[in-house]
Design a protein around this motif. Structure first.
Motif: not given
Length: 281
Positions: A77-78, A81-85
């Protein structure tokens, strides 16, 4: 020969639990922290490790799909930015180590060690193909712990060899300090290898260690089955007296990043506090 070190825990008023419904803050060593859930619904996130220049948190988590032939998966998770995968390309991914100086990220799984490509977001085979990797650690050299024998290896000149000083020990968790003292843990307890005396000292035989980390200022923290302890002077003291914490890391701003049964949380300093009778986890 083992020398006993007695662990001293702080008084109960040093730490309080996370607040009840009326308050969402935590008191650690006289400083209040806001509690923010940054990621939910991941099974027991373990082995938290942050790539400091990008502020990306890598971690492993448990899979609950009975049809899956592996138990663990890597994810990220970044924190900005809260981007996650999930991280593709790793069978049974359960551990991460980061060479912060050279921006190299290593993953370990049930089929060896991998390197992560930040551009493609894929993990490529690196070394020890076919070996089951329990844990990875990086300080000047890359280390790994094998499974199920729990033996410690170090990469020297491109080849992994057993660490001679630990040939007679099982190792579950491992951390090298700047002075080359080594903290390690196994099922029998938590220990210190004194590099100057070449002796192993017992710290505590009652706690179960889940992760050993340093914050950005070099302070040592240990995530255990009964909470988080910190090395202070010649002893360890309680800083978070809560069960159910599975992982610990510190982000680019030195904020606490914790994981519990299903969530990853960030604790940031707060100017506001709570009444002592309003706590919850």
């Amino acid at each position: 020969m083992f020398a006993q070190i007695f662990i001293v825990f702080a008084l109960a008023n040093t730490i309080r639990s996370i607040p009840k419904k009326t308050c969402n803050r935590l008191l650690i060593n006289n400083t209040w922290y806001d509690r923010e859930i940054i990621l939910s619904n991941f099974g027991r996130p373990y082995n938290l490790n942050i790539h400091k220049s990008s502020n990306i948190l890598f971690f492993s988590y448990s899979l609950h799909d009975n049809l899956a032939d592996v138990d663990f998966q890597m994810a990220f998770i970044n924190l900005n930015t809260k981007e996650h995968d999930v991280v593709a390309g790793i069978r049974g991914g359960c551990t991460v180590a980061i060479d912060q100086s050279n921006d190299v990220i290593y993953f370990g799984g049930s089929d060896g060690i991998y390197k992560y490509n930040m551009l493609t977001r894929l993990a490529d085979d690196y070394k020890e193909k076919g070996k089951n990797i329990w844990s990875l650690y990086f300080r000047e050299n890359l280390f790994y712990i094998s499974y199920p024998d729990q033996k410690l290896y170090i990469d020297i000149d491109g080849k992994f060899v057993k660490v001679r000083e630990f040939e007679n020990f099982e190792v579950d968790s491992f951390h090298v300090m700047p002075n080359h003292d080594i903290y390690f843990a196994n099922k029998s307890g938590f220990y210190l290898f004194d590099s100057s005396k070449l002796l192993v000292e017992t710290i505590n035989e009652l706690i179960g260690v889940r992760q050993i980390v340093e914050d950005n200022n070099g302070l040592l923290y240990v995530c255990t089955n009964v909470g988080i302890i910190m090395h202070s002077g010649d002893e360890f003291v309680n800083v978070i007296d809560i069960k159910g914490i599975y992982g610990l890391a510190f982000d680019k701003e030195n904020s606490f990043i914790l994981s519990d049964e299903k969530n990853i949380l960030r604790l940031t300093p707060s100017s506001k506090g709570c009444a002592y009778d309003d706590f919850y986890w």
